[in-house]
Motif scaffolding. Sequence first.
Motif, PDB file in Angstrom:
ATOM      1  N   UNK A  29       0.821  -1.218   0.000  1.00  0.00           N
ATOM      2  CA  UNK A  29       0.000   0.000   0.000  1.00  0.00           C
ATOM      3  C   UNK A  29       0.850   1.260   0.000  1.00  0.00           C
ATOM      4  N   UNK A  30       1.734   1.431  -0.976  1.00  0.00           N
ATOM      5  CA  UNK A  30       2.579   2.639  -1.014  1.00  0.00           C
ATOM      6  C   UNK A  30       1.740   3.882  -1.275  1.00  0.00           C
ATOM      7  N   UNK A  31       2.271   5.032  -0.859  1.00  0.00           N
ATOM      8  CA  UNK A  31       1.538   6.289  -1.009  1.00  0.00           C
ATOM      9  C   UNK A  31       1.316   6.639  -2.477  1.00  0.00           C
ATOM     10  N   UNK A  32       2.228   6.220  -3.336  1.00  0.00           N
ATOM     11  CA  UNK A  32       2.039   6.418  -4.768  1.00  0.00           C
ATOM     12  C   UNK A  32       2.407   5.139  -5.495  1.00  0.00           C
ATOM     13  N   UNK A  33       1.906   4.952  -6.707  1.00  0.00           N
ATOM     14  CA  UNK A  33       2.130   3.682  -7.407  1.00  0.00           C
ATOM     15  C   UNK A  33       3.618   3.424  -7.648  1.00  0.00           C
ATOM     16  N   UNK A  34       4.008   2.155  -7.723  1.00  0.00           N
ATOM     17  CA  UNK A  34       5.390   1.839  -8.090  1.00  0.00           C
ATOM     18  C   UNK A  34       5.705   2.424  -9.466  1.00  0.00           C
ATOM     19  N   UNK A  35       6.946   2.826  -9.663  1.00  0.00           N
ATOM     20  CA  UNK A  35       7.329   3.423 -10.940  1.00  0.00           C
ATOM     21  C   UNK A  35       8.597   2.741 -11.461  1.00  0.00           C
ATOM     22  N   UNK A  36       8.742   2.672 -12.770  1.00  0.00           N
ATOM     23  CA  UNK A  36       9.908   1.981 -13.329  1.00  0.00           C
ATOM     24  C   UNK A  36      11.207   2.679 -12.953  1.00  0.00           C
ATOM     25  N   UNK A  37      12.244   1.888 -12.773  1.00  0.00           N
ATOM     26  CA  UNK A  37      13.582   2.439 -12.602  1.00  0.00           C
ATOM     27  C   UNK A  37      14.037   2.929 -13.973  1.00  0.00           C
ATOM     28  N   UNK A  38      14.468   4.181 -14.093  1.00  0.00           N
ATOM     29  CA  UNK A  38      14.866   4.691 -15.412  1.00  0.00           C
ATOM     30  C   UNK A  38      15.885   3.790 -16.097  1.00  0.00           C
ATOM     31  N   UNK A  39      15.576   3.463 -17.350  1.00  0.00           N
ATOM     32  CA  UNK A  39      16.488   2.657 -18.138  1.00  0.00           C
ATOM     33  C   UNK A  39      16.438   1.173 -17.863  1.00  0.00           C
ATOM     34  N   UNK A  40      15.507   0.706 -17.016  1.00  0.00           N
ATOM     35  CA  UNK A  40      15.437  -0.709 -16.675  1.00  0.00           C
ATOM     36  C   UNK A  40      14.052  -1.265 -17.013  1.00  0.00           C
ATOM     37  N   UNK A  41      14.002  -2.550 -17.351  1.00  0.00           N
ATOM     38  CA  UNK A  41      12.725  -3.210 -17.594  1.00  0.00           C
ATOM     39  C   UNK A  41      12.485  -4.325 -16.592  1.00  0.00           C
ATOM     40  N   UNK A  42      13.308  -4.371 -15.551  1.00  0.00           N
ATOM     41  CA  UNK A  42      13.195  -5.451 -14.571  1.00  0.00           C
ATOM     42  C   UNK A  42      13.199  -4.944 -13.140  1.00  0.00           C
ATOM     43  N   UNK A  43      12.821  -3.674 -12.931  1.00  0.00           N
ATOM     44  CA  UNK A  43      12.870  -3.128 -11.575  1.00  0.00           C
ATOM     45  C   UNK A  43      11.865  -1.997 -11.419  1.00  0.00           C
TER      46      UNK A  43
END
Length: 369
Positions: free
Chosen positions: A37-51
């Motif tokens: 339940x994070x305060x904001x949605x998870x976001x991609x790590x810049x430049x990565x497709x696995x994190x």
Amino acid sequence: MRGPARASYRPVTQRLEVTFLPGLGEIVADEIVERLAPARPPRPVPGREDALLVDHAGRLERALSLRTAVAVFLVLTFDVPRPKSLTSGEHLPRIADAMATSVRLGAARTFRFEAAGHDSSVFQRLAAELAHATGLVHDDAEGEVVVRFRRTPRNAPQPGATRAPTDQAGWDVLVRLGGRPLSARPWRVADFPGAVNATIAAAIVRLVGTQADDRVANLMCGSGTLLIERLLAGPAATAVGVDIDPDAVRATQENLVAAGCAGRATVTRADVTAAGGSWRDAGPFDLVLADPPWGALHGSHVTNPALHADLLRVAHEVGAPGAHLVVLTHEIKVMERCIREADAHWRVRAELRVFAKGHHPRIYVLEHV
């Protein structure tokens, strides 16, 4: 007379990086939202497709409950021009505290670096100072507290961009929480060649959901990964594992015991493609799971077309109306041809490609017609 007012507790928000197998990002993000339940949605790590980056304000132990993630790292960002600056008294304690947290969460008292030039004099000095500050042993090969270093990305390149991002400043230090990747399940006491990656199995379970009255069959069960992950996600009315290989049956039984699920499933040695079989008596099944062999360690590319066709036929025979069949396979062309030929029996509900250690298996979710 009133006593002094108590200060309200405010949990500290910490940045986490959650790694996963490429292809499972949306499923992992959904699980993160559900469990953390994070305060904001998870976001991609810049430049990565696995994190994914997650701002987490709860107990870190909860982050280790993620079942579709490979690992969770605590992210520390430092406004320094180079790793050499991390040896200062201002920065070193933060890294040491994160390493101590990893030990508290189950890691052995050893650590290693993952970074370009990790054997340089700068990193050797940093390792010596962290060993002194934490009491941990630097083991460059087998250290359990994994510490990664990278430049802090400010802007990731946009799709189609030809240049790498230039707006970068500072360094990130990432400390893996716990001693083993989350994908290394403690219940896997009996391994089996070609076993399903447990995070893929957990993602499959999330794709189809769980109902307490589910009747579940895991055909060609191998060491039982799909079956166990389904049972750990929630109760089932019936659960059956079937495999023709006695070593697979034995491995599944041992892993069920280690997972605390021994009394919740039966495992049978049988050829699932053959007519009859006592395992069918537990049906009809609401959920059929299968990871057919694909010819590298088990089975044969020559016989796989017939095997996949038989799998769809048998699953339809033992499936209840509206049942789901989930097949994880590397034989993409074979599977798609078999689905077309069985379109009177099965309707495709979802299809997902996963990237795992050089392999690109695909998950098919089919509905019994």
